[in-house]
Design a protein around this motif. Sequence first.
Motif, PDB file in Angstrom:
ATOM      1  N   ASP A 650       0.849  -1.185   0.000  1.00  0.00           N
ATOM      2  CA  ASP A 650       0.000   0.000   0.000  1.00  0.00           C
ATOM      3  C   ASP A 650       0.891   1.244   0.000  1.00  0.00           C
ATOM      4  OD1 ASP A 650      -1.987   1.846   0.191  1.00  0.00           O
ATOM      5  OD2 ASP A 650      -2.483   1.437   2.295  1.00  0.00           O
ATOM      6  N   ILE A 651       0.758   2.094  -1.013  1.00  0.00           N
ATOM      7  CA  ILE A 651       1.588   3.298  -1.117  1.00  0.00           C
ATOM      8  C   ILE A 651       0.717   4.547  -1.061  1.00  0.00           C
ATOM      9  CG2 ILE A 651       3.390   2.125  -2.431  1.00  0.00           C
ATOM     10  CD1 ILE A 651       2.273   3.492  -4.962  1.00  0.00           C
ATOM     11  N   SER A 652      -0.415   4.451  -0.406  1.00  0.00           N
ATOM     12  CA  SER A 652      -1.336   5.590  -0.337  1.00  0.00           C
ATOM     13  C   SER A 652      -0.655   6.779   0.325  1.00  0.00           C
ATOM     14  CB  SER A 652      -2.581   5.200   0.459  1.00  0.00           C
ATOM     15  OG  SER A 652      -3.253   4.124  -0.164  1.00  0.00           O
ATOM     16  N   GLY A 653      -0.868   7.963  -0.258  1.00  0.00           N
ATOM     17  CA  GLY A 653      -0.335   9.189   0.307  1.00  0.00           C
ATOM     18  C   GLY A 653       1.074   9.531  -0.113  1.00  0.00           C
ATOM     19  N   LEU A 654       1.756   8.642  -0.840  1.00  0.00           N
ATOM     20  CA  LEU A 654       3.137   8.903  -1.244  1.00  0.00           C
ATOM     21  C   LEU A 654       3.217   9.650  -2.563  1.00  0.00           C
ATOM     22  CD1 LEU A 654       4.818   5.481  -0.337  1.00  0.00           C
ATOM     23  CD2 LEU A 654       4.649   7.556   1.043  1.00  0.00           C
ATOM     24  N   PHE A 655       2.163   9.558  -3.405  1.00  0.00           N
ATOM     25  CA  PHE A 655       2.201  10.177  -4.724  1.00  0.00           C
ATOM     26  C   PHE A 655       0.867  10.882  -4.990  1.00  0.00           C
ATOM     27  CE2 PHE A 655       5.027   6.525  -4.950  1.00  0.00           C
ATOM     28  CZ  PHE A 655       6.185   7.096  -5.476  1.00  0.00           C
ATOM     29  N   SER A 656       0.909  11.829  -5.924  1.00  0.00           N
ATOM     30  CA  SER A 656      -0.319  12.476  -6.369  1.00  0.00           C
ATOM     31  C   SER A 656      -1.128  11.502  -7.233  1.00  0.00           C
ATOM     32  CB  SER A 656       0.020  13.737  -7.173  1.00  0.00           C
ATOM     33  OG  SER A 656       0.714  13.388  -8.360  1.00  0.00           O
ATOM     34  N   VAL A 657      -2.399  11.853  -7.468  1.00  0.00           N
ATOM     35  CA  VAL A 657      -3.262  10.995  -8.299  1.00  0.00           C
ATOM     36  C   VAL A 657      -2.681  10.883  -9.700  1.00  0.00           C
ATOM     37  CG1 VAL A 657      -5.562  10.753  -9.299  1.00  0.00           C
ATOM     38  CG2 VAL A 657      -5.293  11.571  -6.942  1.00  0.00           C
ATOM     39  N   GLU A 658      -2.152  11.988 -10.232  1.00  0.00           N
ATOM     40  CA  GLU A 658      -1.574  11.961 -11.583  1.00  0.00           C
ATOM     41  C   GLU A 658      -0.406  10.979 -11.649  1.00  0.00           C
ATOM     42  OE1 GLU A 658       0.629  14.955 -14.780  1.00  0.00           O
ATOM     43  OE2 GLU A 658       0.000  15.687 -12.806  1.00  0.00           O
ATOM     44  N   GLU A 691      12.818   2.676   1.783  1.00  0.00           N
ATOM     45  CA  GLU A 691      13.036   3.767   2.744  1.00  0.00           C
ATOM     46  C   GLU A 691      12.595   5.115   2.188  1.00  0.00           C
ATOM     47  OE1 GLU A 691      16.662   5.747   5.400  1.00  0.00           O
ATOM     48  OE2 GLU A 691      17.030   4.015   4.100  1.00  0.00           O
ATOM     49  N   ASP A 692      12.985   5.436   0.965  1.00  0.00           N
ATOM     50  CA  ASP A 692      12.629   6.727   0.385  1.00  0.00           C
ATOM     51  C   ASP A 692      12.237   6.608  -1.086  1.00  0.00           C
ATOM     52  OD1 ASP A 692      15.075   6.068  -0.573  1.00  0.00           O
ATOM     53  OD2 ASP A 692      16.055   7.961  -0.079  1.00  0.00           O
ATOM     54  N   TYR A 693      11.875   5.402  -1.518  1.00  0.00           N
ATOM     55  CA  TYR A 693      11.444   5.237  -2.894  1.00  0.00           C
ATOM     56  C   TYR A 693      10.553   3.989  -3.003  1.00  0.00           C
ATOM     57  CZ  TYR A 693      14.921   1.483  -3.362  1.00  0.00           C
ATOM     58  OH  TYR A 693      15.646   0.329  -3.220  1.00  0.00           O
ATOM     59  N   VAL A 694       9.879   3.854  -4.141  1.00  0.00           N
ATOM     60  CA  VAL A 694       9.034   2.690  -4.431  1.00  0.00           C
ATOM     61  C   VAL A 694       9.711   1.861  -5.513  1.00  0.00           C
ATOM     62  CG1 VAL A 694       6.863   1.997  -5.500  1.00  0.00           C
ATOM     63  CG2 VAL A 694       6.864   3.716  -3.715  1.00  0.00           C
ATOM     64  N   GLU A 752       7.402  11.527  -3.665  1.00  0.00           N
ATOM     65  CA  GLU A 752       7.189  12.930  -4.025  1.00  0.00           C
ATOM     66  C   GLU A 752       7.262  13.799  -2.768  1.00  0.00           C
ATOM     67  OE1 GLU A 752       3.515  13.271  -6.091  1.00  0.00           O
ATOM     68  OE2 GLU A 752       4.326  12.536  -7.984  1.00  0.00           O
ATOM     69  N   VAL A 753       7.962  14.941  -2.887  1.00  0.00           N
ATOM     70  CA  VAL A 753       8.057  15.884  -1.779  1.00  0.00           C
ATOM     71  C   VAL A 753       6.824  16.772  -1.776  1.00  0.00           C
ATOM     72  CG1 VAL A 753       9.403  17.726  -0.753  1.00  0.00           C
ATOM     73  CG2 VAL A 753      10.561  15.867  -1.956  1.00  0.00           C
ATOM     74  N   LYS A 754       6.077  16.767  -0.671  1.00  0.00           N
ATOM     75  CA  LYS A 754       4.812  17.512  -0.634  1.00  0.00           C
ATOM     76  C   LYS A 754       5.002  18.811   0.120  1.00  0.00           C
ATOM     77  CE  LYS A 754       1.967  13.432  -1.181  1.00  0.00           C
ATOM     78  NZ  LYS A 754       0.741  12.738  -0.808  1.00  0.00           N
TER      79      LYS A 754
END
Length: 754
Positions: A650-658, A691-694, A752-754
Amino acid sequence: MKSGVSIITIHNKFVFVFFVLSVSLIAQSSLDSLELYDPFTQTEKIRRIIKSEFSTLGREYSEKVLEYSDEIHRAADTDYAVKAWANIRIGDIYFRSSDYNRALSYYFTALRLYEKGQDSLMAAFVKLKLGRVHYFADIDPATDYYSEAGSVLKNSSDNFLLSYYYYISAINGKSADERAEYLQKATAMQERLVMEHPQNKDYHSALASSYNLAGRYDLAVKSAEKSGDNWLLVLLLNNQGARMVREGSYQQALRVFQRSVALSKEGRFKTLLRNGFENTARVYRLMGDHRKSTVYMQLMILVMESLYLEQINSQISEMRVKYESERKELENKYLKTESERLSQIADAEKNLNKLLAALTLIIAAALGVVYVGNRKLKKMNAQLDTRNAEILRKQEELSSLNKILTESEKNLKDAQATAHLANWEMDFAAKSVTYSDQFPSIFRGVYIEPGMQAFEKIIPALCHKEDAPRLRRFLDAGQELLNIREMEFRIIPDHTVHWIRIKKFIRKNENGEVIKMYGTVQDITEQKIEEENKIKIAEQKSYTRQLIGYQEEERKKIAGELHDGLGQDLLLIKNRALLALQNQQIDSFAYTQINEISATASTVLDTLRAISFDLRPVHIERIGLAEVLKGTAERLRQASQKNIVCDVDDISGLFSVESEVNLFRIYQEALNNIIKYSDALDVYMGLHKREDYVHILIRDNGRGFDYEKTMKESEGFGLRSIINRAEFVRGAILINTSPGNGTVIDISVPFEVK
């Protein structure tokens, strides 16, 4: 009265603290300016800083030598252990500074003290150090110190001494297996010692040395930091940085070497500072920054020059001390003889009336003593001549060092030629322009006669007509462009445009008038071409991103129209058919046809929903990418009868919808290619959070393909789409495939840095 004394004492302490802080700040500022000065035009300032602030031993070790020497003088004659250990410490300092003769002298003194005290265990420890010095100095020892020490230490119950014996054996073992075995024993024993005695700095230093010998530089640096030994820490940082250079991690290596230089400055380690500058210059050269590489190489040369001068001055001082000692010894002998002679004369005067006959003999003896004294003086003069000859030889060595410096200047010129860099200087008082040897080659071999008109000949002959006026104003001693230090202009020597970067510095007199202008010129044509290529690539990526964005919008629009238009019509047909089926008056034929219409409408409606989902996976926003991928894998598994394994996090919240839509398209395109072309039986879909990537992994055991051929042909559009979408999310993609060997798509996408 006591209150007044307290106020004065506090005031004095405050003044003392302020003085110490001021001195520290001045020293730190001086050290910081070491790399701010231009090493080519401000060499004397740099030399003064190196001479006043640095030494071969460094500040800490110089103080340690004085401290241990004081311990030796203060220790009682019976306290041989204190004296011996202080001699070992001083010997270690000189060994680290590569002064092997002094190191041997102090080690031998410690050995004699331990042997006199019948301490065979510590005597064996010193013999290991003697063997180490002979090994590094490449001297054949008169005794096999390793064998003698080993016969005692290998049965020792002192784990520290035993681990040191293993460490030295790991350096001098006969075979690689033997050395590895000894190193493993030393490291294991030292790790236990550090664990049992975490505050013992000697144990941390020993463990750091073993890690360094094993090539485990990261652990070595950590142990050295705990030991508080900055000299050892700098040495291990240099080894760690060298490994990073070999691995191509230049930025990391640069940070390590910069830390090494900072610690060398802090400890005033002149030898290690030279190594730090040399390593920094090498990294900048490998990174393509030849200007900084040249600056640090020149700083290294200046430090090396100071090292040579310090060594020569030290040798001259030793010879002077030895000469003065021998001269005083000869004078004392002569004075003693003279004293005896005068005593004899005095005795002769007292007994003159009684021993008149003996007076002649005494005078003859005195003359003999004078004769002997004169002969000794002649001998002493001959010794002085020998010393003078040795001093002349040292001067010749200095001359050879000057030759080395001249060779270094030649190497600097070669480096400038490699970097397409040249120097120039315009002297308005002398009305002359001078430049380095590389100057004409930068202007494509056009002959330029030295003189004030040198640039005036270049501008109309070579300079682009649009840049010529601006270059004239740039080189004008007036005030219009005086504060502009750098500009770029074009030349056209062979009907081809070349870019030149010119830099200038000015010098004014006390009236504010410009009396001298100097600087550099550099051919930057290759850099300009590279910048233009980067701009073209960026424009192409931007166009591709817009194109895919338009595709997504169009897919969204079509999906909406299918769902809201055709989908609603099909749903209406299905509902009307279901209503018709509820009519009990229709015959069996009509009932069968209406039932077929309802079933067909359901099938078409399901197909329409699948098409709409493929065009725009709206569920991503609602249930997340992981669940959408699982559903997609399940549908393909049922439709294609392939063994599809879906292993996703589950990677929810790590990337934008696009970005999640782009990731879904990557999986979608890859799976479509597998179904259409690969004939694979097993497919693996992986999505794992690190840790900091998918990490994305798509693998099949199909027939594979020729990657280069597919990318050149039009049929590689799907593959290009995968690559483009990976680049949009800043991912690093690796595709490994060949005919008959399946395909692996490996992508790492940073959060992605938010």
